[in-house]
Design an enzyme around this catalytic site. Sequence first.
Site, mmCIF file in Angstrom:
data_model
loop_
_atom_site.group_PDB
_atom_site.id
_atom_site.type_symbol
_atom_site.label_atom_id
_atom_site.label_comp_id
_atom_site.label_asym_id
_atom_site.label_seq_id
_atom_site.Cartn_x
_atom_site.Cartn_y
_atom_site.Cartn_z
ATOM 1 C CB SER A 146 -19.146 3.089 81.940
ATOM 2 O OG SER A 146 -19.969 2.366 82.657
ATOM 3 C CE1 TYR A 159 -14.716 -0.251 81.547
ATOM 4 C CE2 TYR A 159 -16.672 0.323 82.729
ATOM 5 C CZ TYR A 159 -16.159 0.056 81.551
ATOM 6 O OH TYR A 159 -16.915 0.077 80.535
ATOM 7 C CE LYS A 163 -15.071 3.130 79.944
ATOM 8 N NZ LYS A 163 -14.497 3.388 78.800
#
Length: 250
Positions: A146, A159, A163
Amino acid sequence: MPPATSLAGQVALVTGASRGIGAAIAQELAAAGATVVVNYASSPEAAEAVVATIQAAGGQAWAHQANVADEEQVEALVKAVLAKEGRLDVLVNNAGITRDGLLMRMKSADWQSVIDLNLTGVFLCTRAVSRTMLKARAGRIINITSVVALMGNPGQANYSAAKAGVIGLTRSSAAEFASRGVTVNAVAPGFIESAMTADLDKEPILKAIPLGRMGQPAEVAGAVRFLAADPAAAYITGQVLQVDGGMVMR
Ligand code: NAP
């Protein structure tokens, strides 16, 4: 003559393919000729609907349930693919979740579950397919990371850390597997319309995107298809391809 990007005769495993970006990737790879294994965790109807859509378009696909954060289930998934198809050419590590919250208040369980699926799951799947791909001296692994791995994002410490870890994992596995002809690349989407982004406040997001709109799952799938294609992407490994409407220019 088949197009240069044809995956005819190849087998592709797409994790988390029951909806959103994973479903679009499954459809795109099937349209390119691959037999696609549609992995899902808890949505059998949705996964079967993706399989039906692919078959209705003349492609080949089947669904297989597995929690890709679970070592035994990942081993069983890859074993099932090899038992049924006898080969595995493309792995797309797409399954992912968010458990957003400000770091100060983030529950350890929310940190851990995101790391377990979004980072450890990529490791488990990569390790599980590596023996087959290295032996075949061919294979493509494409990891969905991401843009928040590159820029950080308030409320997404878990997150964005997972990532960012995926990018390090991509580069290390690319370096390890290169001598055997197996490439490993990452695709870093920006904001893409899916269940994951459905509840976000769109106004500030759109202001940060030079192309002025959210991306579509099919636009991420196009990048994955390119990285899976031979010879188009044969000389690309260890790279991060951003699909973000120009949001992060480096
Ligand atoms: P989504 O719509 O929420 O879909 C997530 C998929 O992952 C579903 O198919 C879900 O299947 C599957 N999944 C969840 N837990 C799983 C598990 N433990 N094992 C196997 N599969 C599991 O998400 P999305 O927006 O398409 O995102 C796909 C990927 O792109 C993720 O890695 C995400 O982080 C990344 N990404 C998305 C965006 C965006 O803007 N949407 C941006 C950057 C990166 P079940 O329903 O069966 O659980």
